[in-house]
Design a protein around this motif. Sequence first.
Motif, short mmCIF file in Angstrom:
data_model
loop_
_atom_site.label_atom_id
_atom_site.label_comp_id
_atom_site.label_asym_id
_atom_site.label_seq_id
_atom_site.Cartn_x
_atom_site.Cartn_y
_atom_site.Cartn_z
N SER A 297 0.83 -1.21 0.00
CA SER A 297 0.00 0.00 0.00
C SER A 297 0.86 1.26 0.00
O SER A 297 0.56 2.23 -0.70
CB SER A 297 -0.92 0.00 1.23
N ALA A 298 1.94 1.24 0.79
CA ALA A 298 2.82 2.40 0.88
C ALA A 298 3.46 2.71 -0.46
O ALA A 298 3.52 3.87 -0.88
CB ALA A 298 3.89 2.16 1.94
N PHE A 299 3.94 1.67 -1.15
CA PHE A 299 4.59 1.90 -2.43
C PHE A 299 3.60 2.40 -3.48
O PHE A 299 3.91 3.32 -4.26
CB PHE A 299 5.26 0.62 -2.93
N ILE A 300 2.41 1.82 -3.51
CA ILE A 300 1.39 2.25 -4.48
C ILE A 300 0.97 3.69 -4.21
O ILE A 300 0.81 4.49 -5.14
CB ILE A 300 0.19 1.29 -4.44
N LEU A 301 0.79 4.04 -2.93
CA LEU A 301 0.44 5.41 -2.58
C LEU A 301 1.53 6.39 -3.01
O LEU A 301 1.24 7.47 -3.52
CB LEU A 301 0.19 5.52 -1.08
N ALA A 302 2.79 5.99 -2.79
CA ALA A 302 3.91 6.86 -3.16
C ALA A 302 3.96 7.06 -4.67
O ALA A 302 4.17 8.17 -5.17
CB ALA A 302 5.22 6.28 -2.66
N PHE A 303 3.75 5.97 -5.42
CA PHE A 303 3.78 6.07 -6.88
C PHE A 303 2.63 6.95 -7.39
O PHE A 303 2.83 7.81 -8.25
CB PHE A 303 3.69 4.68 -7.50
N ALA A 304 1.44 6.73 -6.83
CA ALA A 304 0.27 7.49 -7.26
C ALA A 304 0.43 8.97 -6.91
O ALA A 304 0.07 9.85 -7.69
CB ALA A 304 -0.99 6.93 -6.62
N ARG A 305 0.98 9.24 -5.73
CA ARG A 305 1.17 10.64 -5.32
C ARG A 305 2.20 11.33 -6.21
O ARG A 305 2.03 12.49 -6.60
CB ARG A 305 1.63 10.69 -3.85
N GLY A 306 3.26 10.61 -6.54
CA GLY A 306 4.26 11.17 -7.43
C GLY A 306 3.72 11.39 -8.83
O GLY A 306 4.05 12.39 -9.49
N LEU A 307 2.85 10.49 -9.27
CA LEU A 307 2.26 10.62 -10.61
C LEU A 307 1.36 11.84 -10.71
O LEU A 307 1.28 12.48 -11.76
CB LEU A 307 1.46 9.35 -10.92
N GLY A 308 0.69 12.17 -9.62
CA GLY A 308 -0.24 13.30 -9.65
C GLY A 308 0.33 14.60 -9.12
O GLY A 308 -0.40 15.59 -9.04
N GLU A 309 1.60 14.63 -8.76
CA GLU A 309 2.19 15.84 -8.19
C GLU A 309 2.24 16.97 -9.21
O GLU A 309 2.67 16.79 -10.35
CB GLU A 309 3.60 15.53 -7.68
N PHE A 310 1.82 18.15 -8.78
CA PHE A 310 1.79 19.30 -9.67
C PHE A 310 2.44 20.55 -9.06
O PHE A 310 3.40 21.09 -9.60
CB PHE A 310 0.35 19.63 -10.07
#
Length: 227
Positions: A151-164
């Motif tokens: 969960s932590a890795f997926i959250l980190a990837f998703a947050r990085g993908l949506g960072e603006f």
Amino acid sequence: MTEAEVFWMPVWLSIKTSLLSSIIAFILGSTAARWMARRSFVGKTAVETVLMLPLVLPPTVVGFLLLVLLGRNSWIGAAAEWLFAKPIIFSWGAAVIAAIVVSFPLVYQSMRVGFESVDPELEDSARSAGAGEWQVLRWITLPLVRRAAISAFILAFARGLGEFGATWMVAGNIPGVTQTLPTAIYVAVSNGESQLAWAWTAVIILFSWLLLAASGIGRSREGSGRT
């Protein structure tokens, strides 16, 4: 540059940025969570508050702080420019750093909860049987926090993908260098290119759906294994 290259360049750059930042954030966040989970000391709450601060601060504030910290007028920025012969600001590295900072709290929080859920007696039993700290971590702790780690890795990837916001502040919007999907969508909307904006939006929604689906599959398999 062809239309296909224009379209896919931000996509691949976003994937590359998110993947590297999530790996680094996962390592740093897991290490910090492991260290904090089993320790009590004066000022622990203050330290945890600092670690979690990027989660509640506006991304532009995070970006501004990074801009000050990594700019040419700071010793970190000056040292990095001397070492790499170019400034950090408005580079791909700055986009990665911004994604690491904003995703770190998510990893830290998830992994801290995971580590705290592990029964200390299990680890102590392994130590009393002669296992070293690395063996305890490898064979006892990590398997028990597997769900939290996924969960932590997926959250980190998703947050990085949506960072603006932070990315825009420290990395800008340089096509082929720092232009990620969120910044590309913003520019496309600003230029009235709605069709292109919708296409990029569809890509990021698809990636987000796949990440959530992968997380759900991982949880369901773990639940099936327990039964």
